[in-house]
Design an enzyme around this catalytic site. Structure first.
Site, PDB file in Angstrom:
ATOM      1  N   ALA A  71       0.394  -1.693  -0.342  1.00  0.00           N
ATOM      2  CA  ALA A  71       0.129   0.194  -0.146  1.00  0.00           C
ATOM      3  C   ALA A  71       1.092   1.249   0.357  1.00  0.00           C
ATOM      4  O   ALA A  71       1.778   1.323   0.816  1.00  0.00           O
ATOM      5  CB  ALA A  71      -0.877   0.023   1.310  1.00  0.00           C
ATOM      6  N   CYS A  72       1.031   2.266  -0.576  1.00  0.00           N
ATOM      7  CA  CYS A  72       0.710   3.029  -0.994  1.00  0.00           C
ATOM      8  C   CYS A  72       0.433   4.635  -0.985  1.00  0.00           C
ATOM      9  O   CYS A  72      -1.028   4.484  -0.781  1.00  0.00           O
ATOM     10  CB  CYS A  72       2.344   4.132  -1.861  1.00  0.00           C
ATOM     11  SG  CYS A  72       1.164   4.237  -3.462  1.00  0.00           S
ATOM     12  N   ALA A  73       0.379   5.932  -1.318  1.00  0.00           N
ATOM     13  CA  ALA A  73      -0.004   6.933  -0.893  1.00  0.00           C
ATOM     14  C   ALA A  73      -1.707   6.791  -2.373  1.00  0.00           C
ATOM     15  O   ALA A  73      -2.876   6.595  -1.810  1.00  0.00           O
ATOM     16  CB  ALA A  73      -0.175   8.216  -1.015  1.00  0.00           C
TER      17      ALA A  73
END
Length: 375
Positions: A71-73
């Site tokens: 997961a990232c932004a």
């Protein structure tokens, strides 16, 4: 091989308590402030920029028997890392579609229960921010309580139920999220209800939600009765539906109570908050099912993903309702407060109609955890 995993799929795993390992590649401060959580979620943080030359440092931390989600932004960084992990592990690795933005904005609808005489209550759970919002069905009409700005979720669900959304109700002027009530009312020809004591500075037309007012709607003649309950804001108004459910807004939660400081008037409003919690609510039927506008911990969700308890149970178990000394109560709710929500003043102005942010600005204003409760 990499595959995308949607926010809805993650939400269903959290509710079903399915094991999931998350590698969050955002910066450490973003991860510490707010992340995907759940009873079966295991996560670790390794910033993306530390893996530009490879993922060797994290490979040994990845469990062999669980699905792995990166997961990232906004998605791009997680795809890059997921590709490297998939190659290093020789297995499928998932990335969060749309990034943490989509997690923040996803609403998962769950059926709370049916009303005697007809009608149903649905709870929309915003797992990424701890918000709870509601749709009440009566025949082919629906009312939404404390609607969020992601109106497409309500529209899609209303289409599934074959209902028209005609009644939009905010229990108070929100400071932690942008309301979708006015935009839904304008789009679908519905009526937007707001407590008048919170509406002194609003720049648009609304229907006053005053103490004792009853909204009767739909073929099942569902009745929503307004019950004035100030303290979180001066206008905070609870809703009693068919004398069965009590929608408490941000006044009373399952594991805490509302904070009175988001308009800068904690010392003025703490007395109202105590009177609502320790007097007004005690006069109500203790079998009423409390449905709040927020939750704080994943343990508050039952096996179906619902958040609720009877009023009587909360008087037995909620620590915010056990402070007998008034001076101690005042101290707790004015000194024991978490940081204020991100952009709370800008959000209040948006909900007043004084500010018209674009979609990207709205997202940025709301990013972060729920902070409407007393710690």
């Amino acid at each position: 091989m990499i595959e995308k995993m949607s926010a809805k799929q993650v939400a269903q795993k959290v509710i079903a308590k399915e094991n999931l390992f998350i590698l969050d590649v955002r910066n450490e401060d973003a991860y510490e402030d707010w992340k995907i959580e759940g009873p079966s979620i295991e996560s670790m943080n390794k910033p993306y920029f530390e893996m530009l030359d490879g993922v060797e440092e994290v490979v040994g931390d990845i469990p062999a028997e669980q699905d792995v989600l990166v997961a990232c932004a906004k998605e791009g960084s997680s795809m890059f890392v997921a590709e490297q992990l998939a190659e290093a592990l020789d297995r499928t690795v998932y990335y969060l579609e749309g990034g943490m933005k989509t997690w923040s904005e996803h609403l998962e609808p769950v059926h709370v229960g049916d009303l005697e005489g007809g009608g149903s209550v649905y709870q929309f759970v915003r797992l990424g921010k701890g918000c709870l919002t509601y749709m009440i069905k009566s025949g082919n009409e629906a009312a939404i309580i404390d609607p969020l700005r992601m109106v497409n979720h309500y529209e899609d669900f209303a289409e599934e139920l074959n209902v028209e959304v005609l009644h939009l109700i905010d229990t108070h002027l929100h400071a932690d999220h942008i309301s979708g009530g006015r935009r839904l009312a304008e789009k679908h020809g519905g009526t937007y209800h707001l407590p008048p004591k919170d509406a002194g500075e609003v720049q648009f037309h609304y229907e006053p939600l005053e103490d004792g007012k009853v909204i009767t709607f739909g073929a099942d003649q569902v009745k929503i009765r307004a019950f004035y309950s100030p303290g979180h804001t001066i206008g905070s108004t609870s809703l009693i539906v068919n004398e069965t459910y009590l929608f408490t807004g941000d006044i009373l939660f399952i594991d805490s109570i509302g904070r009175p400081d988001l308009a800068g008037l904690a010392e003025d409003w703490v007395g109202d908050l105590r009177e609502t919690l320790y007097d007004r609510y005690k006069q109500l039927d203790q079998n009423l099912m409390v449905l709040p506008a927020h939750f704080a911990k994943m343990k508050e969700l039952d096996e179906k993903g619902r958040v609720f308890a009877t009023l009587g149970e909360l008087y037995q178990e909620n620590h915010g309702l056990q402070i007998e000394d008034e001076g101690e109560f005042r101290r707790v709710v004015t000194e024991n407060l978490p940081p204020q929500p991100n952009s709370y003043q800008e959000i209040r102005e948006t909900n007043m109609g004084k500010r018209e942010p674009n979609e990207e600005e709205e997202t940025e204003m709301e990013i972060g955890p729920n902070r409407c409760a007393v710690s």
